[in-house]
Every structure is written in C-alpha cells, then in structure tokens.
Design an enzyme around this catalytic site. Structure first.
Site, PDB file in Angstrom:
ATOM      1  N   CYS A  10       0.835  -1.211   0.000  1.00 34.51           N
ATOM      2  CA  CYS A  10       0.000   0.000   0.000  1.00 34.51           C
ATOM      3  C   CYS A  10       0.870   1.262   0.000  1.00 34.51           C
ATOM      4  CB  CYS A  10      -0.921   0.001   1.233  1.00 34.51           C
ATOM      5  SG  CYS A  10      -0.031   0.145   2.795  1.00 34.51           S
ATOM      6  N   CYS A  13       2.998   1.693   3.112  1.00 37.88           N
ATOM      7  CA  CYS A  13       4.165   0.796   3.117  1.00 37.88           C
ATOM      8  C   CYS A  13       5.275   1.354   2.224  1.00 37.88           C
ATOM      9  CB  CYS A  13       3.761  -0.596   2.648  1.00 37.88           C
ATOM     10  SG  CYS A  13       2.496  -1.372   3.677  1.00 37.88           S
TER      11      CYS A  13
END
Length: 76
Positions: A10, A13
C-alpha cells in the site's frame, strides 16, 4: 544490519520504505533493506498491523509510518 519493511504494497508501506532508505543514507550505515509483502512471513513475526519495521529480526514498529528522523534514531 538487515532492515525489513513489511506490508502489502500500500501507499503507507511504500512511504515507510522510502523513509527507511533516506534514514540509512543520512546515517551512513551499511544495511540490507528488504521489502516483505508475503503475509505468511508477516504473520509469522506476530505483526497484525502494517506497515511494520523490523531491524535485525526485532519488530520496532507496526501500524504506522515512521518519519525519517524516527528511523534514524532507531538505527543508532
């Protein structure tokens, strides 16, 4: 030193991964940076919330994006 950023890919991240790279560059440390997206490995570490940061096998953060300065302090 082995630094692992753990998450599912994501945007949070990805941001943590970039912050880790900046922190390593700023401190001049030698580190192997790994991006782990395998949920079996992530769960095996006991991580329930991503993104997570693991330094030399120890989970130092999970569920939040650390700022570059915060990561630098963890690197010593």
């Amino acid at each position: 030193m082995v630094i692992q950023v753990m998450g599912g890919g994501c945007s949070k991240c990805e941001t943590l991964l970039e912050n880790v790279k900046e922190a390593v560059a700023h401190t001049g440390k030698t580190a192997e940076i790994q991006y782990v997206t395998d949920f079996a490995i992530i769960a095996g570490k006991g991580i329930m919330s991503t993104p997570a940061l693991v330094i030399d096998g120890k989970v130092v953060s999970s569920g939040r994006v650390l700022k570059t300065k915060e990561i630098e302090s963890l690197l010593g």
